[in-house]
Structures are given as structure tokens and as C-alpha cells.
Motif scaffolding. Structure first.
Motif, short mmCIF file in Angstrom:
data_model
loop_
_atom_site.label_atom_id
_atom_site.label_comp_id
_atom_site.label_asym_id
_atom_site.label_seq_id
_atom_site.Cartn_x
_atom_site.Cartn_y
_atom_site.Cartn_z
N ARG A 72 0.86 -1.20 0.00
CA ARG A 72 0.00 0.00 0.00
C ARG A 72 0.89 1.24 0.00
O ARG A 72 1.84 1.30 0.78
CB ARG A 72 -0.90 -0.02 1.23
CG ARG A 72 -2.03 -1.01 1.13
CD ARG A 72 -2.64 -1.27 2.48
NE ARG A 72 -1.67 -1.93 3.38
CZ ARG A 72 -1.84 -2.06 4.68
NH1 ARG A 72 -2.90 -1.56 5.26
NH2 ARG A 72 -0.94 -2.67 5.42
N GLN A 73 0.55 2.21 -0.87
CA GLN A 73 1.36 3.42 -0.96
C GLN A 73 0.94 4.44 0.09
O GLN A 73 -0.24 4.62 0.36
CB GLN A 73 1.20 4.04 -2.34
CG GLN A 73 2.18 3.45 -3.33
CD GLN A 73 2.44 4.38 -4.49
OE1 GLN A 73 1.66 5.27 -4.76
NE2 GLN A 73 3.54 4.16 -5.18
N LEU A 74 1.94 5.09 0.65
CA LEU A 74 1.68 6.12 1.65
C LEU A 74 1.78 7.50 1.02
O LEU A 74 2.58 7.71 0.12
CB LEU A 74 2.70 6.01 2.79
CG LEU A 74 2.66 4.71 3.58
CD1 LEU A 74 3.86 4.62 4.51
CD2 LEU A 74 1.36 4.60 4.38
N ALA A 75 0.97 8.41 1.51
CA ALA A 75 1.04 9.79 1.02
C ALA A 75 0.62 10.73 2.14
O ALA A 75 -0.09 10.36 3.06
CB ALA A 75 0.12 9.97 -0.19
N VAL A 76 1.12 11.95 2.05
CA VAL A 76 0.66 13.01 2.95
C VAL A 76 -0.60 13.60 2.32
O VAL A 76 -0.60 13.92 1.14
CB VAL A 76 1.74 14.11 3.10
CG1 VAL A 76 1.21 15.29 3.90
CG2 VAL A 76 2.98 13.54 3.77
N PRO A 77 -1.70 13.70 3.08
CA PRO A 77 -2.93 14.25 2.50
C PRO A 77 -2.68 15.65 1.95
O PRO A 77 -2.14 16.51 2.64
CB PRO A 77 -3.89 14.32 3.70
CG PRO A 77 -3.31 13.44 4.73
CD PRO A 77 -1.83 13.42 4.50
N THR A 78 -3.01 15.86 0.69
CA THR A 78 -2.79 17.18 0.09
C THR A 78 -4.12 17.81 -0.29
O THR A 78 -5.15 17.14 -0.38
CB THR A 78 -1.92 17.08 -1.18
OG1 THR A 78 -2.53 16.14 -2.06
CG2 THR A 78 -0.52 16.66 -0.85
N GLY A 79 -4.09 19.11 -0.51
CA GLY A 79 -5.27 19.81 -1.03
C GLY A 79 -6.13 20.44 0.03
O GLY A 79 -6.77 21.45 -0.22
N GLY A 80 -6.16 19.89 1.24
CA GLY A 80 -7.02 20.47 2.26
C GLY A 80 -6.36 21.68 2.92
O GLY A 80 -5.20 21.62 3.33
N ALA A 81 -7.09 22.78 3.01
CA ALA A 81 -6.54 23.98 3.66
C ALA A 81 -6.69 23.82 5.16
O ALA A 81 -7.67 24.25 5.75
CB ALA A 81 -7.29 25.22 3.16
N VAL A 82 -5.71 23.18 5.80
CA VAL A 82 -5.87 22.84 7.22
C VAL A 82 -4.85 23.51 8.13
O VAL A 82 -4.88 23.32 9.34
CB VAL A 82 -5.82 21.31 7.42
CG1 VAL A 82 -7.03 20.65 6.76
CG2 VAL A 82 -4.54 20.72 6.85
N VAL A 83 -3.93 24.26 7.54
CA VAL A 83 -2.95 24.98 8.35
C VAL A 83 -3.04 26.46 8.02
O VAL A 83 -2.98 26.84 6.84
CB VAL A 83 -1.51 24.47 8.07
CG1 VAL A 83 -0.51 25.24 8.94
CG2 VAL A 83 -1.40 22.98 8.33
N GLY A 84 -3.20 27.30 9.04
CA GLY A 84 -3.26 28.74 8.82
C GLY A 84 -1.87 29.35 9.02
O GLY A 84 -1.09 28.87 9.84
N ALA A 85 -1.55 30.39 8.25
CA ALA A 85 -0.23 31.01 8.38
C ALA A 85 -0.32 32.51 8.17
O ALA A 85 -1.05 32.98 7.30
CB ALA A 85 0.74 30.39 7.36
#
Ligand SMILES: [Zn+2]
Length: 390
Positions: A72-85
Motif C-alpha cells: 500500500r502506498q503512503l502519502a501526505v494528505p494534500t489539497g485540504g486547507a488545514v494549516v493557517g499562516a
């Protein structure tokens, strides 16, 4: 409300490192992580499951089989705006919503009047973060609840353990302000506060040269500061003031007075604010740093001479830093980084004043990450904190 401690999982194969290997593509499977970390497959599996349960990693389809069951391939979830800066500057702030890989989903620049005081300025910027995160189309406009944290960069000294601003030179009304406590009353997620040069250093290091362990990043804009990466990590020192070169004294005759009460500080000679002041004193009607940069680009004699003098001053201080710290790369960012006469004399002074062994393989370059480098660094502060907490 917490302020991130220095990263503690320096041990090979800590959750932070596992996540980074996946985020950078160095690893796509548990087997890769086991090979890179030297940890047993069962330990890696345990850590990966913990990261998946926290939503920090996901399984993405099947990888290439080397015979037998496809991994199974692992990935960091992308696309979600979940960190504010928030990257606060003297006149503008860059505000963004980023995903867990540190990629910018949405961002915008807002005008800021620092003199309006911390409550008004930070209140407005936090509201903008909420708007950006909440308007993420990928999350169907409902992702405010998914916000994992907010990272904030301040253009002044920040005591790292408390998130408090200590004696900033160009921020009237902000001295002693507890940014972390103020934000705790407005958002229900961890808020990490640091100075803007540290955020630039972290953002630049993670987006280019993350393979290099020792780096110095100069932020040259209205003010002047630096951030230090040591052994691959942001080096803050005991209180958080490491890298603050703004009030190091440089040789200047006559030594111009500095906002700190001394004279001849680097900031009083080589910052954007200093260039504006010096040009005005020579009778050149310039209103701000943009005007100074325009004059330098046009080859104006006085502005160019001042830029060269500023570059030499930065080079003098940087030469001490390079001799002392022996970095692999020195990169300059901020609005003055594109100023060729400044860069050229900084580089020449560095070569003149440094030990040959220190400059033999030293890279001297511009920070390439662009206007989002600060919010990218802020996001990585938050991501590191979330991973460490997981
Ligand atoms: Zn000073």
C-alpha cells in the motif's frame, strides 16, 4: 494553546522524519521507511498507523509489486486547507491556508498598519485566516473545523517559550504583547509564534536545500535579521534570539543612530529603513523602500552607493557568522535580495573576510521560494508541532 518546543524526535525514524520522507517522495511505502530509518517493519507499521489515525498520513492505492502482494502506498494528505499562516511585515502581511505537505492552497497579501497595535492587527489577520481556510473549495467550504493550527511570524524579537514579543524596534505598542495568549482567545487550535526571519529560514530550507544541514538565511527588507538552520533544524538558542544580527555593530563613519539607542548597528546602516533615511538626508525625495529599490534599479548614483555600503556592512557581519558557524549555504531573501549592487558587495566582503576553508564550497545565493516563503515556514512550524503532538 501551546508553543512548540524544539523538535525532540531527532532520533532516526521519529514520526516527524517518517512524515518528511513521505512528503518529499523519499519513501512511498512502509518498506521504504523501514529501510531509510533502520527500524524494524513492525515499529514502522506502528508509527505509520498512529500517523494515519491522526490524519497526517493516508494510504493511496497500491504501489509497484516486487512479487507477492502489492504494497500500500503512503502519502501526505494534500489539497485540504488545514494549516493557517500569517507572515507579518512592517506594511503588509501575507496570510495563507496550506495543506499538511506545506503547499499553499490559498493566500493573499493585506495592507497592515503596525501602529494600530497588536489587537487590531492580529484580530483582522486571524479573521482572514478563518476566511481563507473556510473558503477552501476542496473542503466544500466547511473546513474551519479541520484547522490543525496557525503559525505566525512577527517582524521583531519573540521569546520562544512564551510567544511574547520583546522590545521590537519598529512596532510601537507591541512590546511585551503575548501573541500566543491573545490568539488562544480567538482560535481553538495551537498557535505557534516565531520571528519572521526564522520563518523565512525554515520555509526556504524546506523548499530548497533540505538536504543541507547547516544554513544561514538573511532577511533584508525594511529591517534586517537572520535565521539559522543547524544540524537540519531551526536553531533558536536559549530564548529565541539566535540569528538576530540587527543590532550587531558595523564600522560606519559617522555611525548613524539606531532605534535601539546605540549607534552604528547593522539595522541603522543596511536595512531598507536605513536606506530610506540616508537618501532623504542626502536630499533625495524617497518615501519608502519601493522607491529606493526603483532608484537602485535605475542606476541612481547615490542610491547605488548606499546599496553597496549596505552590502559591505551585511558582508562584514555575515563573515563573522560564516567563520564562526561554517554553513554550507548562505541565502539572502527579503525585498533587498534582488538588489544587485548590495548582493555583489556582500559577496565580495564575505570572500575577503572569511577563511578559505569556510568559503571553499560555500553556496551564496538568493532565497528562491518567493513571497510565500514565510507562510510556508509558518506552516511547517505548525505541521512539526502537530506531528510531535501525535
Ligand atoms: Zn541597534
Amino acid at each position: 494553546m501551546t508553543i512548540d518546543d524544539a523538535p525532540r524526535d531527532a532520533l532516526r525514524g521519529g514520526p516527524r522524519e517518517l512524515l518528511r520522507w513521505v512528503a518529499t517522495g523519499a519513501a512511498v511505502s512502509r518498506a521504504d521507511l523501514s529501510r531509510l530509518s533502520g527500524l524494524s517493519p513492525s515499529t514502522v507499521s506502528q508509527r505509520v498507523e498512529a500517523l494515519i489515525s491522526q490524519g497526517l498520513l493516508e494510504e493511496a492505492g497500491a504501489g509497484r509489486s516486487r512479487g507477492g502482494r502489492r504494497p500500500r502506498q503512503l502519502a501526505v494528505p494534500t489539497g485540504g486547507a488545514v494549516v493557517g499562516a500569517i507572515d507579518l511585515g512592517a506594511h503588509h502581511a501575507r496570510v495563507g491556508a496550506l495543506d499538511l505537505s506545506g503547499r499553499v492552497v490559498q493566500a493573499r497579501t493585506l495592507p497592515v498598519r503596525i501602529e494600530d497595535g497588536p489587537e487590531a492587527v492580529l484580530g483582522a489577520l486571524l479573521a482572514e485566516v478563518a476566511t481563507l481556510v473556510g473558503s477552501d473549495p476542496a473542503a466544500g467550504g466547511s473546513s474551519v473545523g479541520a484547522l490543525r493550527g496557525v503559525g505566525i511570524g512577527i517582524p521583531g524579537p519573540v521569546q520562544h517559550s512564551t510567544g511574547r514579543i520583546v522590545s521590537p524596534s519598529r512596532m510601537p505598542g507591541w512590546n511585551g504583547f503575548d501573541v500566543a495568549a491573545f490568539c488562544a482567545g480567538r482560535v481553538d487550535v495551537p498557535v505557534i509564534v516565531d520571528n519572521d526571519a526564522n520563518l523565512m529560514a525554515l520555509g526556504a530550507h524546506r523548499t530548497a536545500h533540505s538536504e543541507l544541514d547547516h544554513a544561514v538565511y538573511i532577511k533584508a527588507g525594511t529591517g534586517i535579521g537572520s535565521g539559522v538552520i543547524s544540524s537540519g533544524r531551526l536553531h533558536r538558542g536559549a530564548q529565541g534570539s539566535a540569528g538576530d544580527i540587527s543590532h550587531c555593530r558595523v564600522v560606519a563613519d559617522p555611525a548613524p543612530p539606531c532605534t535601539c539607542g546605540n549607534a552604528g548597528c547593522l539595522e541603522a546602516v543596511a536595512s531598507g529603513a536605513a536606506l530610506v533615511t540616508a537618501l532623504r538626508e542626502q536630499g533625495v525625495p524617497v518615501s519608502d523602500l519601493t522607491g529606493v529599490i526603483r532608484l537602485i534599479d535605475d542606476g541612481d548614483r547615490q542610491a547605488t552607493a548606499l546599496a553597496r555600503q549596505a552590502g559591505r556592512a551585511v558582508g562584514e557581519i555575515l563573515a563573522v557568522v560564516v567563520n564562526f558557524f561554517n554553513p554550507q549555504v548562505v541565502a539572502i531573501g527579503g525585498r533587498l535580495a534582488d538588489c544587485e549592487p548590495l548582493l555583489a558587495s556582500m559577496r565580495a566582503t564575505l570572500y575577503e573576510r572569511c577563511l578559505p576553508l569556510a568559503t571553499q564550497t560555500l553556496l551564496i545565493e538568493r532565497v528562491a521560494a518567493g513571497q510565500d516563503v514565510g507562510i510556508t515556514g509558518a506552516a511547517h512550524l505548525v505541521i512539526d508541532h502537530v506531528v510531535a503532538a501525535a
